[in-house]
Design an enzyme around this catalytic site. Sequence first.
Site, short mmCIF file in Angstrom:
data_model
loop_
_atom_site.label_atom_id
_atom_site.label_comp_id
_atom_site.label_asym_id
_atom_site.label_seq_id
_atom_site.Cartn_x
_atom_site.Cartn_y
_atom_site.Cartn_z
N ALA A 128 0.74 -1.20 0.06
CA ALA A 128 -0.04 -0.03 0.05
C ALA A 128 0.87 1.31 0.00
O ALA A 128 1.84 1.24 0.57
CB ALA A 128 -0.93 -0.03 1.22
N PRO A 129 0.29 2.35 -0.65
CA PRO A 129 -0.67 2.42 -1.54
C PRO A 129 -0.79 2.08 -2.75
O PRO A 129 -1.96 2.10 -3.49
CB PRO A 129 -1.07 3.95 -1.48
N GLY A 130 0.33 1.38 -3.15
CA GLY A 130 0.02 0.60 -4.66
C GLY A 130 1.29 1.37 -5.64
O GLY A 130 1.12 1.03 -6.66
N LYS A 132 4.44 0.52 -6.06
CA LYS A 132 5.50 -0.35 -6.67
C LYS A 132 4.23 -1.51 -7.38
O LYS A 132 4.94 -1.80 -8.44
CB LYS A 132 6.14 -1.05 -5.71
N ASP A 194 9.18 -3.36 -0.25
CA ASP A 194 9.52 -2.06 -0.41
C ASP A 194 9.15 -1.77 1.32
O ASP A 194 8.12 -1.33 1.62
CB ASP A 194 8.62 -1.39 -0.96
N CYS A 247 12.73 4.16 1.66
CA CYS A 247 12.77 5.68 1.32
C CYS A 247 13.60 6.39 2.31
O CYS A 247 13.13 7.42 3.01
CB CYS A 247 11.32 6.29 0.86
N1 SAM Z 1 5.42 -0.25 -1.47
C1 SAM Z 1 4.41 0.87 -1.53
C2 SAM Z 1 4.06 1.69 -2.58
O1 SAM Z 1 5.08 1.94 -3.37
O2 SAM Z 1 3.09 2.45 -2.84
C3 SAM Z 1 4.94 1.57 -0.12
C4 SAM Z 1 5.05 0.68 0.89
S1 SAM Z 1 5.46 1.47 2.23
C5 SAM Z 1 7.21 2.21 2.28
C6 SAM Z 1 5.51 0.07 3.60
C7 SAM Z 1 4.16 -0.55 3.99
O3 SAM Z 1 4.35 -1.50 4.84
C8 SAM Z 1 3.12 0.11 4.48
O4 SAM Z 1 1.98 0.25 3.83
C9 SAM Z 1 2.96 -0.36 5.94
O5 SAM Z 1 1.65 -0.54 6.38
C10 SAM Z 1 3.42 -1.67 5.77
N2 SAM Z 1 4.07 -2.27 7.13
C11 SAM Z 1 4.26 -1.51 8.41
N3 SAM Z 1 4.67 -2.50 9.04
C12 SAM Z 1 4.77 -3.50 8.56
C13 SAM Z 1 5.16 -4.94 9.08
N4 SAM Z 1 5.65 -5.13 9.95
N5 SAM Z 1 5.11 -6.03 8.27
C14 SAM Z 1 4.79 -5.68 6.83
N6 SAM Z 1 4.23 -4.44 6.37
C15 SAM Z 1 4.48 -3.54 7.31
#
Ligand code: SAM
Length: 483
Positions: A128-130, A132, A194, A247
Amino acid sequence: MRDKRQRAKHRQPAGPANQAQGFPPPGLDRHLQPLLGQDYPALLKALQEAPPVSIRLHPTKRFEHDLAAVPWCSTGFYLDERPSFTFDPLLHAGAYYVQEASSMLLEQVFIAAGLKDRELLALDLCAAPGGKSSHLLSLLGPGSLLVSNEIDRRRCSVLQENLWKWGMPNSVIANSPPEHLQALPACFDLIVVDAPCSGQGMFRKDPFAVAQWTPALAEHCAMTQRNMLPLAWEALRPGGVLIYSTCTWEPQENEAQLAALVAAGAIAIDPLPNAPWGLVRSEWNGAIGLRCYPHRVRGEGFFIAAFRKPGEAAPRKAARTGPSSPAAVEVTQWLASHTERSFRSQQDTLFVVDARWSGVLDTLDQALKLVSPGAPVAELHAGTWRPHPALALSSDLRQDSFPRVELDEEQAVQYLQGQAIPAHEAHAYALATHRGLGLGWLKGAGKRWNNLLPEAWRIRAQQAKAPRVSWSRTALDQNEQAP
Ligand code: SAM
């Protein structure tokens, strides 16, 4: 990781986040100065400038524009200023995704890892939010399947809306913690992690990233990543590729994480040995990463690296499909592709995937909470199947399966605000389009078309707060069917 109310407190008009007080946050110098050396003042200065605005275009929902290209992404473009995207019907049609440019480097890594034009089972673990996931859907060869997973239920709904609007088939959405991967050993050909991170690279886009940053946050994120990566590694097939990105610039969240993979036998991929475009190549304990700094590239802070798992996987067994249900037979007439399909219904919604993935989907279903086990095509309404809102935006919608009602920009905005459309003689279902691209469904009621756009997809504001997007208005392309 982030609370909505906390975020709202730090919300401010678009522009450099760091003109706010409290920048740089305490402890940042100690973390970044040794890493950047004499470049550190240039980084701090760049972090106080307005961030560039960029979008990534959908590969087939084309429209005319005259934007400057992002050099490392074939579908990435810069805008001169930040307009009101909310009031642009093309955004709602899934014709582009607003994404900061550095993270579009995924494309270069994907190509360098030899993943282009292959039929892959891919997982985006933290989706999320999508950003990648929508990029991966554009890059993956036809016949591939992408599983986009998000642990957070609320963020998973946003992911779902964004991917449904992106409208590419063979996309599955899951809402599971990474631990559930333990039930899927050696399963995926590609896994993108990510990871949730301390977000230094988002400092100038997001005031909350500045407000929440502390050295302790970086350590906490490093621990989360340390727990997550081995789970992803075990779920990767021999010969498969793992792409890791964040990031942030923290070495403990980047190179240090990857050293453990190298120790487990991961083979580093060197995506761009010459590090063009101002990228910085970092090599540490056998891991090779690419770093983006906003004083060197036209984008935000980003880190990306890729690895191959040694070995070779046996070919997957061909899946068998069962007999088609009457609903599937009816709905098939709405679809463009001629491949054999597998349908499954869940909570009054009918989903479709390429039949070759039906066995894999059964396995995924045992391990993960699938909220969207394929592309949604129909929903049960008053005892009959009607086209699902996502089908209106799908590149698998057969272009002549429903009448089309083309809306100009003002009408399209009214439709997106939930209004009915006046008609002479309106019956049954029709597709509301703008510039030939599907927006949503209409239901005829004689002198008007009733609006079937889901409440959650509607524009709630009455007026745009910034200037509307002004695309070139000449020679519009027709919406193209996916190949
Ligand atoms: N890949 C997404 C994009 O390009 O739009 C962005 C991802 S964001 C950097 C990281 C995501 O990891 C968040 O949506 C978050 O909710 C989730 N997250 C947070 N803690 C986590 C955990 N312990 N295990 C897995 N995912 C987690």
